[in-house]
Design a protein around this motif. Structure first.
Motif, PDB file in Angstrom:
ATOM      1  N   GLY A  16       0.798  -1.210   0.000  1.00 17.33           N
ATOM      2  CA  GLY A  16       0.000   0.000   0.000  1.00 17.33           C
ATOM      3  C   GLY A  16       0.834   1.265   0.000  1.00 17.33           C
ATOM      4  N   VAL A  17       0.151   2.381   0.258  1.00 19.47           N
ATOM      5  CA  VAL A  17       0.791   3.697   0.341  1.00 19.47           C
ATOM      6  C   VAL A  17       0.546   4.239   1.742  1.00 19.47           C
ATOM      7  CG1 VAL A  17       0.832   6.053  -0.570  1.00 19.47           C
ATOM      8  CG2 VAL A  17       0.416   4.118  -2.116  1.00 19.47           C
ATOM      9  N   TYR A  18       1.575   4.796   2.360  1.00 18.18           N
ATOM     10  CA  TYR A  18       1.482   5.325   3.720  1.00 18.18           C
ATOM     11  C   TYR A  18       1.841   6.802   3.714  1.00 18.18           C
ATOM     12  CZ  TYR A  18       2.666   6.104   8.663  1.00 18.18           C
ATOM     13  OH  TYR A  18       2.735   6.592   9.944  1.00 18.18           O
ATOM     14  N   VAL A  19       0.892   7.636   4.147  1.00 17.46           N
ATOM     15  CA  VAL A  19       1.092   9.081   4.208  1.00 17.46           C
ATOM     16  C   VAL A  19       1.256   9.466   5.677  1.00 17.46           C
ATOM     17  CG1 VAL A  19       0.143  11.342   3.634  1.00 17.46           C
ATOM     18  CG2 VAL A  19      -0.371   9.360   2.172  1.00 17.46           C
ATOM     19  N   PRO A  20       2.453   9.888   6.108  1.00 16.13           N
ATOM     20  CA  PRO A  20       2.692  10.172   7.531  1.00 16.13           C
ATOM     21  C   PRO A  20       1.846  11.337   8.048  1.00 16.13           C
ATOM     22  CG  PRO A  20       4.757   9.974   6.305  1.00 16.13           C
ATOM     23  CD  PRO A  20       3.663  10.058   5.298  1.00 16.13           C
ATOM     24  N   PRO A  21       1.741  11.460   9.374  1.00 20.52           N
ATOM     25  CA  PRO A  21       0.994  12.580   9.959  1.00 20.52           C
ATOM     26  C   PRO A  21       1.525  13.933   9.478  1.00 20.52           C
ATOM     27  CG  PRO A  21       1.511  10.952  11.645  1.00 20.52           C
ATOM     28  CD  PRO A  21       2.250  10.538  10.416  1.00 20.52           C
ATOM     29  N   HIS A  22       0.590  14.889   9.340  1.00 24.70           N
ATOM     30  CA  HIS A  22       0.854  16.293   9.021  1.00 24.70           C
ATOM     31  C   HIS A  22       1.185  16.529   7.548  1.00 24.70           C
ATOM     32  CE1 HIS A  22       0.823  16.969  13.327  1.00 24.70           C
ATOM     33  NE2 HIS A  22       1.730  16.025  13.465  1.00 24.70           N
ATOM     34  N   GLN A  23       1.227  15.484   6.739  1.00 23.50           N
ATOM     35  CA  GLN A  23       1.524  15.669   5.319  1.00 23.50           C
ATOM     36  C   GLN A  23       0.288  16.116   4.526  1.00 23.50           C
ATOM     37  OE1 GLN A  23       4.598  15.409   3.635  1.00 23.50           O
ATOM     38  NE2 GLN A  23       5.250  15.541   5.765  1.00 23.50           N
ATOM     39  N   ALA A  24      -0.853  15.519   4.819  1.00 22.50           N
ATOM     40  CA  ALA A  24      -2.070  15.851   4.071  1.00 22.50           C
ATOM     41  C   ALA A  24      -3.274  15.250   4.769  1.00 22.50           C
ATOM     42  CB  ALA A  24      -1.997  15.323   2.634  1.00 22.50           C
ATOM     43  N   VAL A  25      -4.405  15.941   4.691  1.00 27.08           N
ATOM     44  CA  VAL A  25      -5.644  15.310   5.128  1.00 27.08           C
ATOM     45  C   VAL A  25      -6.070  14.340   4.037  1.00 27.08           C
ATOM     46  CG1 VAL A  25      -6.297  17.321   6.507  1.00 27.08           C
ATOM     47  CG2 VAL A  25      -7.175  17.097   4.178  1.00 27.08           C
ATOM     48  N   ILE A  26      -6.821  13.351   4.426  1.00 26.61           N
ATOM     49  CA  ILE A  26      -7.131  12.220   3.562  1.00 26.61           C
ATOM     50  C   ILE A  26      -7.657  12.641   2.191  1.00 26.61           C
ATOM     51  CG2 ILE A  26      -9.342  11.996   4.811  1.00 26.61           C
ATOM     52  CD1 ILE A  26      -9.414   9.070   4.049  1.00 26.61           C
ATOM     53  N   HIS A  27      -8.588  13.578   2.162  1.00 25.70           N
ATOM     54  CA  HIS A  27      -9.239  13.890   0.890  1.00 25.70           C
ATOM     55  C   HIS A  27      -8.403  14.812   0.014  1.00 25.70           C
ATOM     56  CE1 HIS A  27     -12.430  11.656   2.566  1.00 25.70           C
ATOM     57  NE2 HIS A  27     -12.713  12.548   3.481  1.00 25.70           N
ATOM     58  N   GLN A  28      -7.569  15.637   0.620  1.00 26.85           N
ATOM     59  CA  GLN A  28      -6.689  16.466  -0.206  1.00 26.85           C
ATOM     60  C   GLN A  28      -5.635  15.602  -0.884  1.00 26.85           C
ATOM     61  OE1 GLN A  28      -7.214  19.482  -1.057  1.00 26.85           O
ATOM     62  NE2 GLN A  28      -5.393  19.649  -2.332  1.00 26.85           N
ATOM     63  N   TYR A  29      -5.086  14.621  -0.171  1.00 26.63           N
ATOM     64  CA  TYR A  29      -4.124  13.728  -0.810  1.00 26.63           C
ATOM     65  C   TYR A  29      -4.787  12.970  -1.957  1.00 26.63           C
ATOM     66  CZ  TYR A  29      -0.462  10.330  -1.602  1.00 26.63           C
ATOM     67  OH  TYR A  29       0.520   9.571  -2.201  1.00 26.63           O
ATOM     68  N   ALA A  30      -6.021  12.525  -1.737  1.00 24.91           N
ATOM     69  CA  ALA A  30      -6.728  11.790  -2.792  1.00 24.91           C
ATOM     70  C   ALA A  30      -6.949  12.676  -4.012  1.00 24.91           C
ATOM     71  CB  ALA A  30      -8.055  11.262  -2.259  1.00 24.91           C
ATOM     72  N   ARG A  31      -7.277  13.939  -3.788  1.00 24.36           N
ATOM     73  CA  ARG A  31      -7.463  14.849  -4.924  1.00 24.36           C
ATOM     74  C   ARG A  31      -6.158  15.035  -5.682  1.00 24.36           C
ATOM     75  NH1 ARG A  31      -9.939  18.987  -0.630  1.00 24.36           N
ATOM     76  NH2 ARG A  31     -12.023  18.095  -0.385  1.00 24.36           N
ATOM     77  N   GLU A  32      -5.083  15.245  -4.937  1.00 20.52           N
ATOM     78  CA  GLU A  32      -3.805  15.561  -5.568  1.00 20.52           C
ATOM     79  C   GLU A  32      -3.169  14.354  -6.257  1.00 20.52           C
ATOM     80  OE1 GLU A  32      -2.554  18.985  -2.270  1.00 20.52           O
ATOM     81  OE2 GLU A  32      -1.634  17.001  -2.217  1.00 20.52           O
ATOM     82  N   MET A  33      -3.331  13.158  -5.665  1.00 19.17           N
ATOM     83  CA  MET A  33      -2.529  12.022  -6.095  1.00 19.17           C
ATOM     84  C   MET A  33      -3.331  10.795  -6.548  1.00 19.17           C
ATOM     85  SD  MET A  33       0.418  13.369  -5.668  1.00 19.17           S
ATOM     86  CE  MET A  33       1.516  11.978  -5.907  1.00 19.17           C
TER      87      MET A  33
END
Length: 763
Positions: free
Chosen positions: A130-147
């Motif tokens: 999977g993909v792991y996004v550490p704390p403080h990098q992005a809120v869940i939905h903004q990361y989904a929009r961007e990536m």
């Protein structure tokens, strides 16, 4: 501002709307001329139909079996999901699965609990691919929009605000078990949903933002269920007058209408968005066909919408700020009266005391998360506050950019400097203010927030401790205007400001340097790291021939939110511990629930151990004897004992499965309701082996504390009987009718097995 059609409507060439109410087929043919198609064929020309068809595996477009392209979760939900999937035989993630860390980010309570969960997530991403996004990098939905988002894709997320329709992605927020099914290569099974057109015209006035548009729509459609469990399809000439960021801000709030999902037309603004984010291949034009049938039409005149406010305690409780300011005492007094009806006498709640010299004073402002933390929202807020001061009194302002790339760009263009110089505090990407894990106001304080929800106590106060503060939802621009006005409510349209509208530059290096991406490669040698708070799900038994339920809570509120079923905020650190979290169940509505449910569970545990359950539960012996007078073959071997709650309309709001699973681990076997607020809550009940009973009578035949006997329930489920005889056990048996509604064959098997975990072990 917003108007609803009385029935279905045709959209012709993406611009002309013809409502069908009262028109015969012949009249429609004459009106539409060569554009006429019968409704069945025209319904296939929606954007939504094409995307659903592409992802449906059943071969039957009326009974969909959807396979999603991607999954996403955050650190309140992914541990339980992966633990459930592991118990069901998971060996790798079959599709991309992104684990973000934006809810338990602070690691501020519970000792090592939160960071233990994060290490569970990281090692799971390595082990299963999977993909792991550490704390403080992005809120869940903004990361989904961007990536993650892409035109024509479908994404399933374990958070209710999983909405990426503005980017051409049909996304749905569901409880964890639905993600488990996808991880096990199973399907998301639904009837083909109706599609409602959202027809946009005009252009927003200066100072009007996406939250204003969203609240206007929510206020028009929530109470009447106009879009409930349907897909909202945004069309019309007004779309071209909205930037991609603006559309995203409207789209994320569609969850609060109780719709199933959303989708928008795409154009050059969305093409530019994907190019900016260095994923141009994800763009394609999405347009409705020449002739489209919609099951209803919502007309939104963007130019007529004024800055809005949603008062406590629901996003649909909406007024224009101008209207509120013109009728302050009357409207706030009405809000107080509604609150008293909901909160009772547990706390003293007041809003009229916020009126200072004829103006409304608020103590806090927040711009944050998937709704408020966007680039344009914060840039416009910074323009309003540049050279101003938030003041030195009670009012405070906090701003949370939705991702580190956004934060970096706000630093570079000077927006952060403007905000901080004015007195705002700019923080890292975090969802805490939205669900009660950060920036909790003082007791009796009023906070204005560009976030997603304003349910009771969701901001972090604890009703059970005599605390109450409240949230009103607003757009970032009017929050900034109010901040510049030292906390006195004012709409952004009253502020003289020139919005600079700086260009956004996305720097993907930030993510490349910090985010773990397995690229889909699973490393089976990795051991999943388990902290001491991460517990397995307890064993759950299959459904018995009959069930004997004890009512242990009765909630007569018109709507019960998932936050009221299992609190958010203070409980978030325990979401990896099923039994630990269950101790908080219904604590905001009925503090006696847990103790009563445990008594019933004790009787069931005695029964399954072959002991006398009547020794564990008062009244059980007498109830048993009364039932056997009419049903002599009923005994403790063929009759399970469980608890149930009654609520008029439970499950509004969050997708979190724990609203159901906490009841289950405490021995719950059913809910009884007039209706269920959302599909996702009903699905959560089913996936945890709980019967989603519906009672449609006018007068409730039972009360809190009563026993209810349901004979031959297993047979009723197996043979798809809708009307089910049940009996209130008093001195004699008093018959009444329950129903279960439509369920798929798989859902019936899950109920019979006792839960999704058991079902997957067998299958």
């Amino acid at each position: 501002m917003v108007r609803l059609s009385n029935g279905p409507a045709y959209l012709i060439n993406g611009r002309d709307v013809v409502e069908t109410e009262g028109m015969t087929a012949e009249e429609l043919k004459n009106t539409l001329g060569s554009a006429y198609l019968n409704p069945e064929e025209a319904a296939k020309n929606s954007i939504a139909y094409d995307i659903l068809k592409e992802h449906n595996t059943s071969g039957n477009m009326e009974k969909l079996k959807i396979k999603f392209d991607m999954l996403t979760s955050h650190d309140i939900t992914y541990v339980g999901i992966i633990q459930t999937a592991r118990a069901s035989g998971l060996d790798r993630f079959p599709i991309p699965y992104v684990l973000t860390n934006c809810h338990n980010s602070l690691c501020a309570v519970g000792g090592t609990i939160n960071e233990d969960d994060h290490m569970f997530g990281l090692t799971s991403a390595k082990k299963y691919g999977g993909v792991y996004v550490p704390p403080h990098q992005a809120v869940i939905h903004q990361y989904a929009r961007e990536m993650m988002a892409g035109c024509g894709k479908m994404i399933l997320g374990s958070d209710s605000h999983t909405r990426y329709g503005a980017l051409g992605t049909m996304a749905m927020g569901e409880g964890g078990p639905e993600l488990v099914k996808q991880l096990l290569s199973q399907t998301y099974d639904i009837n083909r949903p109706q599609v409602i057109g959202i027809y946009l015209t005009g252009k927003p006035a200066k100072g009007v933002g996406p939250q204003d548009i969203a609240l206007a729509i929510i206020g028009a459609v929530f109470a009447n269920g106009y879009v409930k469990n349907k897909i909202m399809e945004f069309v019309g000439p007004g779309i071209e007058n909205l930037s991609a960021d603006f559309r995203v801000g409207v789209d994320v709030m569609t969850t609060e209408t109780t719709c199933l999902s959303s989708i928008w037309e795409t154009d050059t603004a969305i093409k530019d968005y994907f190019e900016i984010h260095r994923r141009p291949e994800e763009y394609k034009e999405l347009k409705p066909g020449k002739t489209v049938w919609y099951d209803g039409m919502v007309y939104v005149d963007l130019s007529a919408i004024r800055p809005m406010i949603a008062l406590p305690f629901h996003p649909s409780y909406t007024y224009t700020i101008e209207e509120l300011n013109a009728n302050l005492y009357d409207i706030l007094h009405e809000c107080e009266q509604k609150a008293i009806a909901n909160l009772g006498d547990q706390v003293k709640f007041s809003l009229t005391d916020k009126i200072h010299n004829g103006r409304l004073y608020v103590e806090q402002g927040i711009i944050a998360g998937c709704a408020g933390g966007g680039f344009e929202n914060i840039c416009d807020a910074a323009d309003i506050l540049k050279g101003k001061s938030t003041g030195v009194d009670e009012f405070t302002l906090s701003v949370y950019p939705a991702s580190t790339p956004i934060y970096m760009e706000l630093v570079k263009n000077g927006a952060v400097a403007s905000l901080m110089a004015a007195g705002a505090v700019v923080k890292t990407a975090f969802c805490g203010p939205c669900f009660g894990a950060g920036d909790t106001p003082a007791n009796n304080a009023l906070s204005i927030r560009h976030t997603t929800r304003n349910f009771p106590n969701r901001e972090g106060s604890k009703l059970q401790d005599g605390q109450i503060s409240s949230v009103a939802l607003m757009d970032a621009r009017s929050i900034a205007a109010t901040a510049a006005n030292k906390g006195y409510l004012i709409p952004a349209t009253d502020i003289d400001v020139e919005f600079t509208k700086p260009k956004y530059y996305f720097d993907s290096t930030i993510y490349k340097n910090r985010i773990f991406d397995s690229k889909g490669d699973a490393d089976t040698s990795v051991e999943v790291q388990m902290g001491p708070n991460i517990k397995d799900w307890p064993n759950m038994h299959s459904l018995t021939k009959n069930i004997l339920l004890k009512v242990v809570a009765e909630i007569q509120d018109p709507v019960t939110t998932t936050d009221e079923l299992i609190p958010s905020g203070e409980t978030s650190s325990y979401r990896s511990n099923p039994l630990g979290l269950a101790e908080y169940t219904l604590s905001r509505k009925d503090p006696s629930y847990v103790g009563k449910a445990k008594e019933v569970k004790g009787a069931e545990e005695a029964r399954t151990a072959g002991n006398d359950p009547s020794l564990e539960l008062e009244g059980l012996k007498e109830a048993h004897e009364t039932i056997r007078k009419v049903f002599p073959d009923m005994d403790y071997e063929n009759t399970g004992i469980g608890s149930t709650i009654y609520a008029v309309k439970p499950g509004d709001g969050s997708a979190r499965e724990q609203a159901a699973s906490c009841q289950k681990v405490l021995g719950g076997w059913a809910n009884i309701a007039q209706e269920y607020a959302t599909k996702r809550y009903r699905s959560n009940l089913i996936n945890w082996g709980m019967l989603p009973f519906v009672f449609k009578g006018e007068e409730l035949p039972f009360k809190n504390g009563d026993f209810i006997f349901v004979p031959d329930i297993a047979d009723a489920i197996e043979n798809k009987r809708d009307s089910i005889k049940a009996y209130v056990v008093k001195d004699s048996l008093e018959e009444f009718a329950l129903s279960l509604g439509e369920m798929t064959s798989e859902e019936r098997e899950i109920i019979l097995s006792g839960c999704l975990i058991n079902y997957n072990r067998v299958n």
